[in-house]
Design an enzyme around this catalytic site. Sequence first.
Site: not given
Lengths: 393, 597
Positions: A155, A288, A321
């Site tokens: 990520c 995030h 995401h």
Amino acid sequence: MKTVISAAGCVCALGSGMEEIKNNIYNSASAPRALAGRLESVYVKDYPVYAAPERALAQKKEDESYGFLFLRLAVDEALKNAGLSAADLQNARVGVIAGTTVDASFNCFDFYKEFKQNAVTSYSPLLRYFNTPLSFAVQKYYGFSGPQMTITTACASGTDAVGIAGQWIEQDLCDVVIACGTDEINMIPYTGFIRLMIAGKKPCAPFSLLRAGINLGEGAAALVLESDSFFKKRNKKPLGYLRGYGTCADAYHATSPDPQGRGLKTAFNMALKNLQINKEDIAFINAHGTGTQDNDAAEAKVFNELFSGVRVMASKSHTGHTLGAAGAVEAALTLMALNEGVIPPSANFLAEDPALNLVPVLKSTPTNGKKIALSNSLAFGGCNSVIVLEGGR
Amino acid sequence: MNSKIYVNACSLVKNPSGLEAYFEPKNLRRMDFFSRLALKAAAQCLSEAKIDLKEEKNIALIISTGYGPVARTCDFMDSIINDGDECASPLAFSSSVHNAALTSISILLNIKGPCLTVSNLETSFESAHTAAKTWLNCGFADKVLLGAVDEEHRVAASVLESNPEVFKDFTDAQTGFGAAFFLLSRNGERELTPPPAAKTPLNPSASAFALAQKYTDILNLEDMERIASCYIKTELARSGHDIMGVFADGKASGLLKNTDPALKTKILKGLSRLFSETEIELREEDAAQSCLNLFKKNKFINFFTSGSTGAVKNCVHSSAEVTEEASGLLPLFGGVKRVVCTVPSSHSYGFIFGLQVPKLMGVPVVQKPPLATLDWSGILEDGDLLVAFPMFLKQLLSVGIKFPPGVRVLTSTAPCPDEVIDGIYKSGAHRLTEIYGASEGGAIGYRTASAQPFTLLPYWKAEIAGGKLLSISRRDTAMTIEMPDIIEVAADGRFRPSGRKDNAVQVAGINVFPQKVERVIKTHPAVKDAAVRLMRPDEGERLKTFIVLKEGYTQSERIIKNLRDFMKQNLTVHETPRKITFGETLPVTDFGKKKDW
């Protein structure tokens, strides 16, 4: 560090193109949905995803993956916004750094099923996997000449792509670097995150009480970074600047972040090193903010310690995401917000979690002229990456 | 971006077994082959660089992988296919992500610095190298641990076997696997040459493996120097090349920098082969003649020694010096009818006593390997001079040799224990002569009984100060040498060596450095402190080590095995202590000085 970012392009659940995305994010117009058709999973109805717009999906060519589709749409837009044509770049040293997870993995699930049954109908998926590493595919497609690299630090990949692109420009390795990231909804990570109990059934609600996990998203973003000398040839205003980059490993756990946020703090300090700014100069942090219990707790701890009072934006509440694309998408959204002078609201927030002592912005909020923002990413395996961005317009 | 980067340490691993030497089994229990390969290579690389594996390290970590842990991806897909979505394995998924190896390494080796995983098939390592250089140049980190890891792609391998035409357009259809790690910095001696891309995506890390193979060969200097000295003895001695230029800088690393490409290939080929002592002896007939021919042609001979620094050193003796020495030794060997030589002629000892002295004596020479199991009682005859060395003599005693009458024995290259000298006499040898010497100077002194001091050979004159022999000079030629050992001189002019100046000890004729072995052992995660020394004669002839374990570790079979595996991987055969003693503190005298145990 002060590297010109001349333009950005983006495709995600919010829209296809920066204009559409800008209009939709301030109205919280995206929402996760069940992705029937592309996912043959028992979980499809229960675990929604933030899929790319249909009109973007409809442009997919037969021999390309969705990941590459999103990427070329984003790169096309970025180059157009930068005022760069193929001819402009023909004699330039053009680097490509792409972040991804799905496109670099052997996630050819349909082919693999046939292979296991000794019933392969076509080896094209296998050959496509071996023939086109993502960054190389971008170079080849656009005819660029220069170094290329595909980052797969989960990520954090997109954020690393932007940060390292800035370093390549600073070290005169390239005149231009396309820093980008892409990922598509795919059976493998979709099932994997559900089985790890990280994905949630409800729309993801970063930093909220009762937050229940991520919704996967898909999309791509591309940023064009240029050397001063190359950029000055065109009479344009930069979209913004990359002002800093930091990255650090937690060395804590394979899937959970360090609850003390040690690696994230170090990454922030690295990125801000040598910058003469105080936290009061920071317009916001694009967190995030995945909407999981552990991630949001670790981030909130660090934000409270280092950046108490600084506003927090949680763009995954709009995009889901997007894994390897996330850092690049969030960089594009951060620059957009800085230049608009307005921080977009974070969606799906239910109630304040007293354990976090943090609430992201819940309505469009002016930046009051502040031009600096931070964007951070926390990856599976404990890799933390941060970039510092400055608005240019 | 033109600054250079250097390889400080390197490792190449194809087999991940032995990880238990570095880590607790519980930490390895669920780890797959991909991460095990990478972890072992990373641990070995850091160990070679003498970096404490357990301490927190601010090193950047960059992993390049063409496929990532593709087997785990297949396992996860299998679990979906076989068991359904709802029973798919979460463990397989979490360990299938590309940065799984980076995660394992950073956690288990406590690396808390910048981190990155790069995956673009056959150009992965090339790209990762660029990233490493970028980070070193911008000061992101002082050191980068750059690793390349790939396992064989099981689907591709299967398709290659059943339908190879699928990959007909690929340049190379060979698969491969392994892990290669490099510790990089902006300082060092070995510059990292930019790697090319691998030839095929079917073996995406191949170029990294090839590079590691090259640097592993070069960087492990001690092993390389040992192999180099063996190789040089047998190969270069008959090459006819002017080897003086090759060894101009006196170091084995220079061997590979300064040679022409053809000779370099030859040397590298030789270095890749481990010469056993038996092989060298069996080649000796050829090599002896080659040495003589070369000596005759060039008017000099070049001997190689492991030297006081551990680096290969060349010692040139002119023909005049050799003649002076051989002539000066003749009086010691009156009555010798034949020489039976067990030492290679390319060694200074073997050259003088196996070639030159017999030539001046006009007696034949027989070369024999130093194998105690030969029928020496049948081989040796009255009037023979057996040219041997202490370890071989000890082995002869252990098999109960009985010398035929009139056999003389010569020993050199290392101190001969008194009990060996006494034992040889008891076994019937007519006379034993021990030569004290050095490759730099040749034979220096002699004695013929145990516990006696040495007598300086007549072709030397000595510089003495404070009862110590400082240097010696030849009477007829210009050779002068400083003594490698501390030499005490008695009133009658005879002398005794009382220890190396460079703290080296000899194990099976090879110089080893106990302090270096101590340093290596101390890098083991379980070791708090360690001492290393040579065994007492009653214990043996190898090194021994005393180890103090860290808190939380106790002496056990497992720990002992861990330590032995660790030493085997990080030390040469001669450096590896044979005996391990544990204790709570290192043995010291009342004054705190280290003492024997």
